[in-house]
Design a protein around this motif. Structure first.
Motif, PDB file in Angstrom:
ATOM      1  N   GLU A  28       0.616  -1.177   0.021  1.00  0.00           N
ATOM      2  CA  GLU A  28      -0.061   0.110  -0.151  1.00  0.00           C
ATOM      3  C   GLU A  28       0.740   0.819   0.522  1.00  0.00           C
ATOM      4  N   GLN A  51       3.054   1.422  -3.571  1.00  0.00           N
ATOM      5  CA  GLN A  51       1.842   2.146  -3.830  1.00  0.00           C
ATOM      6  C   GLN A  51       1.649   3.865  -4.444  1.00  0.00           C
ATOM      7  N   ASP A  52       0.845   3.834  -2.961  1.00  0.00           N
ATOM      8  CA  ASP A  52       0.375   5.750  -2.945  1.00  0.00           C
ATOM      9  C   ASP A  52       2.110   6.447  -2.743  1.00  0.00           C
ATOM     10  N   VAL A  78       2.003   6.648  -6.790  1.00  0.00           N
ATOM     11  CA  VAL A  78       1.026   7.880  -7.491  1.00  0.00           C
ATOM     12  C   VAL A  78       1.669   8.936  -6.746  1.00  0.00           C
ATOM     13  N   ARG A 138      -0.898  -2.032 -11.569  1.00  0.00           N
ATOM     14  CA  ARG A 138      -1.480  -1.118 -10.315  1.00  0.00           C
ATOM     15  C   ARG A 138      -1.373  -0.153  -9.945  1.00  0.00           C
ATOM     16  N   ARG A 150      -4.401   2.612 -11.011  1.00  0.00           N
ATOM     17  CA  ARG A 150      -5.219   3.963 -10.200  1.00  0.00           C
ATOM     18  C   ARG A 150      -4.421   5.192 -10.909  1.00  0.00           C
ATOM     19  N   SER A 192      -7.832   5.618 -12.482  1.00  0.00           N
ATOM     20  CA  SER A 192      -8.832   5.747 -12.548  1.00  0.00           C
ATOM     21  C   SER A 192      -9.161   7.416 -11.847  1.00  0.00           C
ATOM     22  N   ARG A 193      -8.095   7.735 -11.672  1.00  0.00           N
ATOM     23  CA  ARG A 193      -8.044   9.329 -11.092  1.00  0.00           C
ATOM     24  C   ARG A 193      -8.301   9.233 -12.513  1.00  0.00           C
ATOM     25  N   GLU A 197     -10.423  -1.163 -16.684  1.00  0.00           N
ATOM     26  CA  GLU A 197      -9.732  -0.883 -15.765  1.00  0.00           C
ATOM     27  C   GLU A 197      -9.607  -2.332 -15.200  1.00  0.00           C
ATOM     28  N   VAL A 210     -14.441   2.573  -6.211  1.00  0.00           N
ATOM     29  CA  VAL A 210     -13.034   2.568  -5.521  1.00  0.00           C
ATOM     30  C   VAL A 210     -12.903   3.954  -4.896  1.00  0.00           C
TER      31      VAL A 210
END
Lengths: 206, 319
Positions: free
Chosen positions: A67, A70-71, A74, B83, B87, B90-91, B134, B205
């Motif tokens: 987690e 991944q964060d 981003v 992944r 993400r 999706s944004r 997705e 999500v």
């Protein structure tokens, strides 16, 4: 009473160990900043092993580490504009990951106090590592991680990079973008706080 | 209970001053035989407390090395890359839903949920821009062929996926918000009727429609410092995330000077005799108290319930 300074085993410069992952990294960063999305994917593939192992060792949980990383990616994607010099990207990415690790600590902090923690650590200091079972090692690691969750971010990150990741003081300073003297003093303070947290003795009344 | 020999105030100050250097010494900052190294070693030879401090630092470093040597299973960089891409996409979808220039934040309040719909490939994109392609990426919950972006042959479209396909979320931001919430409700009802399958073709999500619960405050963590009782408090140490750690009263001995002064568990120690304890370690705060000596009067500044208070306490006479 022991008098010899307890020097750490000399560890090769972390950045030279990371030679393969650093090669060509600044160029990929430049391309990504210029709009090449595929360059970002390459950066992710190249640096994920290192960031993941930093997060995993610190947090102790594969799920939490996943987690956090991944964060972090981003956020790195969003804030790539903050990186003025592509040569400093690696240190910056590590800092972003550490910040996410801090967040994971906060959201997963255990409420149980680490009783007898320091006593356990002292015992470990005197035991040959090979003599400890896997579950004993895991228990000690957990005790230390719980203590780390209790100290503040600024001091935790210095401790994590120096003591867990094994970077030299100079490398920690470069990674965090702070003077080396600050690394020394923050490390000292982190140790005091960890010791305070871990040291519990009965009937101790002031 | 063991009674420790009280050090002279000058000695305690010296220990405080050297505490940081002991950490540097532990890290081998100075070469053997140097003036700094010799100074620390001389002090360690005569100060059991500082020698114990050094032992504790060694123990902590040993534990850290244990953590460092933990075998970390290698990360799947390829999976991480997929992944992260999912993400990020999706944004982009979220921004599309916000309708350029709308300026309406979907998540204005706890009840105003903003969700992104991720529809597995294989379902036709609905009108209104809700197209999503997705792969669902939860390990163990999705079949490999779905993770790679393919719907298994012969798999019928689920009710939830059909709702998404038929949805028509228009350009008006206010209406879009209502349509969106209605769509989410419809999906949840369809799932409640048909039973939730992990791969029903729709993945919600982002924030849910439930109000976000506040995280409970961390439980106080306490450590105490050995010392002869003069005040009658058990001190605790709490490191709240992002804040300077504080020393607080974990317990009060009944009938003690602290009890008579009105101290209570939970009180945060702010100053002793007008000397701020901010940023000091537990031992340092206890040292400040003990430094006054048996029978002395001290002023304790503490925080309780957001307010600052000051009391005087007469320390117990020497036993």
């Amino acid at each position: 009473m022991k008098s010899a300074p307890s020097t750490d085993v000399n560890r090769p410069d972390a950045t030279s160990e990371a030679g393969a992952e650093s090669d060509g990294l600044p160029e990929l960063v430049r391309r990504f900043r210029a709009g090449d999305e595929a360059a970002f994917d390459q950066i992710v593939r190249r640096l994920t092993p290192r960031l993941h192992s930093l997060a995993l060792r610190t947090l102790g949980s594969a799920e939490a580490a996943e987690e956090a990383v991944q964060d972090a990616w981003v956020r790195i994607y969003d804030r790539i504009g903050d990186v003025k010099d592509p040569e400093t990207f690696l240190g910056w990415a590590i800092r972003v990951t550490l910040s996410r690790v801090h967040d994971e600590f906060r959201s997963r902090a255990r409420e149980r106090a680490a009783r007898e923690g320091l006593a356990s650590l002292r015992t470990a200091a005197g035991s040959p590592r090979a003599g400890m079972s896997a579950s004993e090692r895991e228990d000690l690691a957990r005790v230390l991680r719980e203590a780390l969750a209790a100290i503040d971010d600024t001091h935790r990150e210095v401790f994590v990079l120096r003591e867990i990741e094994g970077l030299s003081h100079a490398e920690v300073a470069r990674t965090l973008g702070i003077p080396e003297g600050t690394v020394w003093s923050r490390l000292s303070y982190a140790r005091r706080m960890l010791r305070d947290y871990l040291g519990r003795r009965r009937d101790d009344v002031t | 209970m063991t009674v420790e020999k009280l050090s002279a105030p000058g000695e305690r100050a010296r220990c405080e001053e050297l505490a940081e250097r002991i950490s540097h010494y532990h890290d081998g900052r100075w070469p053997k035989g140097s003036a700094e190294c010799s100074e620390v070693e001389a002090h360690l030879a005569e100060c059991p407390r500082c020698a114990e401090l050094l032992d504790d630092y060694r123990a902590i470093t040993s534990a850290a090395r244990l953590v460092r040597s933990t075998d970390a299973p290698p990360a799947d960089a390829e999976k991480m890359s997929r992944r992260v891409r999912a993400r990020l996409r999706s944004r982009v979808f979220m921004r599309r839903l916000k309708w350029a220039g709308a300026g309406v934040g979907f998540a204005a309040a706890a009840a105003a949920a903003v969700v992104a719909l991720m529809v597995l490939p294989g379902t036709a994109p609905p009108p209104g821009g809700l197209a999503r392609e997705e792969p669902k990426e939860r390990p163990g919950k999705v079949a490999p062929e779905l993770a790679s972006g393919e719907r298994p042959k012969g798999e019928p479209e689920t009710p939830a996926a059909e709702l998404v396909r038929r949805a028509d979320v228009g350009p008006d931001p206010r209406k879009a918000r209502r349509d969106y919430e209605e769509l989410v409700r419809g999906i949840e009802e369809a799932r409640a009727r048909g039973g939730r399958r992990p791969d029903d073709g729709v993945h919600l999500v982002g924030r849910t429609t439930e109000p976000r619960r506040r995280r409970p405050p961390p439980a106080p963590r306490a450590t105490v410092v050995p010392a002869p009782p003069l005040l009658g408090v058990v001190l605790g140490y709490r490191g709240d995330p992002g804040k300077t750690p504080v020393v607080f009263v974990e317990g009060v001995v009944a009938g003690s000077p602290a009890d008579r002064a009105g101290l209570e568990p939970g009180d945060v120690v702010l100053a002793i005799d007008a000397q701020s304890v901010r940023g000091r370690s537990l031992e340092a705060v206890a040292g400040l108290i003990r430094r006054a000596g048996p029978g002395a009067k001290i002023t304790i500044t503490y925080g309780r319930g957001g307010e600052t208070h000051e009391v005087e306490a007469v320390l117990a006479a020497e036993r």
